[in-house]
Motif scaffolding. Structure first.
Motif, PDB file in Angstrom:
ATOM      1  N   ASP A  46       1.138 -45.133   2.474  1.00 55.54           N
ATOM      2  CA  ASP A  46       0.807 -46.567   2.597  1.00 55.54           C
ATOM      3  C   ASP A  46       1.805 -47.264   3.529  1.00 55.54           C
ATOM      4  O   ASP A  46       1.420 -48.059   4.389  1.00 55.54           O
ATOM      5  CB  ASP A  46       0.871 -47.267   1.229  1.00 55.54           C
ATOM      6  N   GLU A  68       1.346 -46.537   7.161  1.00 57.06           N
ATOM      7  CA  GLU A  68       0.222 -47.281   7.734  1.00 57.06           C
ATOM      8  C   GLU A  68       0.655 -48.673   8.166  1.00 57.06           C
ATOM      9  O   GLU A  68       0.171 -49.211   9.151  1.00 57.06           O
ATOM     10  CB  GLU A  68      -0.939 -47.332   6.741  1.00 57.06           C
ATOM     11  N   GLN A  69       1.596 -49.254   7.435  1.00 53.29           N
ATOM     12  CA  GLN A  69       2.089 -50.591   7.806  1.00 53.29           C
ATOM     13  C   GLN A  69       3.018 -50.517   9.028  1.00 53.29           C
ATOM     14  O   GLN A  69       2.939 -51.337   9.936  1.00 53.29           O
ATOM     15  CB  GLN A  69       2.843 -51.205   6.631  1.00 53.29           C
TER      16      GLN A  69
END
Ligand SMILES: C[S@@+](CC[C@H](N)C(=O)[O-])C[C@H]1O[C@@H](n2cnc3c(N)ncnc32)[C@H](O)[C@@H]1O
Length: 268
Positions: free
Chosen positions: A19, A22-23
């Motif tokens: 996650d 992805e940022q």
């Protein structure tokens, strides 16, 4: 491997890492997803020792979120196949790198006997009680004479400080005996190579900071952090150390094909 702390460390954190990448962007993916294997220098040593080359089918047992395999694919053109028991780590490897992953235990690899050209097993053996079974299974799946690259955390003597849950550190002597017993000849063994450069560790730290910001309050985060602190203290006190090993498989006298081979297909 059932310790709650290990599920936190290897499953929850793997998903959170994907996650966070992805940022932050895909340049963060490989450093952040190299959980046990540390530095590019160590990966390069293992890749050169195993003579990785374009097209080589590299079996990565206990692959985690896939950082080392992705690095080997990018730098050496290998075709990795990942085996990893933690579901969120498997999903992270697919999300981050699109690598083929089999969700399985390294002691029962659902692949044909003699089907891999080379294997890596990085930072995994100390988390497995039955190391002989895992090494024997890797030997079965490798082609005769193929290379195995290992990164192993070994005990340098009695561990007087608390050990991270679920870990069983072999001594160097025990490790040699296990490799011989599983049908491997050790070609070469060295200690840890240089630290990762700042350009690499900075990206891993940025991902870790995002994970901390988002998940600090969760029990799994505290468990994983506690594991890491125990490792840090054991390394700092010299009670454990990292070894890099290149071994080759001796041909098996009676090749064995177990019933679980080919049961599963990679996720991708
Ligand atoms: C320290 S991490 C290393 C991950 C990866 N090899 C790397 O270097 O980034 C150890 C990994 O071993 C996996 N593992 C533990 N027990 C295993 C088993 N019985 N079979 C296969 N993998 C296992 C864990 O789920 C975890 O992903």
């Amino acid at each position: 491997m059932t310790a709650l702390a290990m599920v936190a460390e290897f499953d929850d954190v793997a998903g959170w890492t994907a996650d966070a990448v992805e940022q932050l962007g895909e340049r963060h993916a490989i450093p952040a997803a190299c959980r046990g294997s540390a530095s590019p220098a160590a990966l390069a040593w293992l890749a050169e020792a195993c003579e990785l080359a374009p097209g080589v089918r590299l079996l990565d047992v206990g692959a985690g979120a896939g950082g080392p395999s992705a690095w080997a694919a990018e730098r050496f053109g290998v075709r990795p196949i990942l085996v990893e028991p933690m579901p969120a780590a498997c999903r992270a490897a697919v999300r981050l790198f699109g690598l083929p992953v089999i969700e399985a235990d390294g002691r029962r690899i659902p692949l044909r006997t003699g089907s891999a050209d080379a294997a890596w097993c990085l930072g995994v053996l100390c988390t497995v009680r039955d190391k002989a079974a895992m090494l024997g299974e890797i030997h079965r799946v490798l082609k005769p004479g193929a290379s195995l690259g290992l990164l192993v955390v070994v005990a340098r003597g009695p561990q007087l400080l608390p050990i991270p849950d679920g870990n069983h550190f072999p001594t160097r002597r025990e490790l040699r005996a296990l490799l011989t017993g599983a049908g491997f000849d050790v070609v070469e063994e060295i200690g840890r190579l240089s630290q990762a450069p700042r350009s690499w560790s900075r990206r891993a730290e940025q991902v870790a900071a995002v994970v901390a910001t988002r998940h600090r309050a969760e029990p799994a985060y505290a468990l994983a952090a506690h594991q890491g602190e125990r490792f840090t203290r054991l390394f700092a006190s010299g009670q454990i150390a990292v070894r890099l090993i290149h071994a080759v498989g001796r041909p098996a006298a009676h090749p064995f094909t177990p019933p679980w081979r080919n049961d599963e297909r990679p996720r991708r």
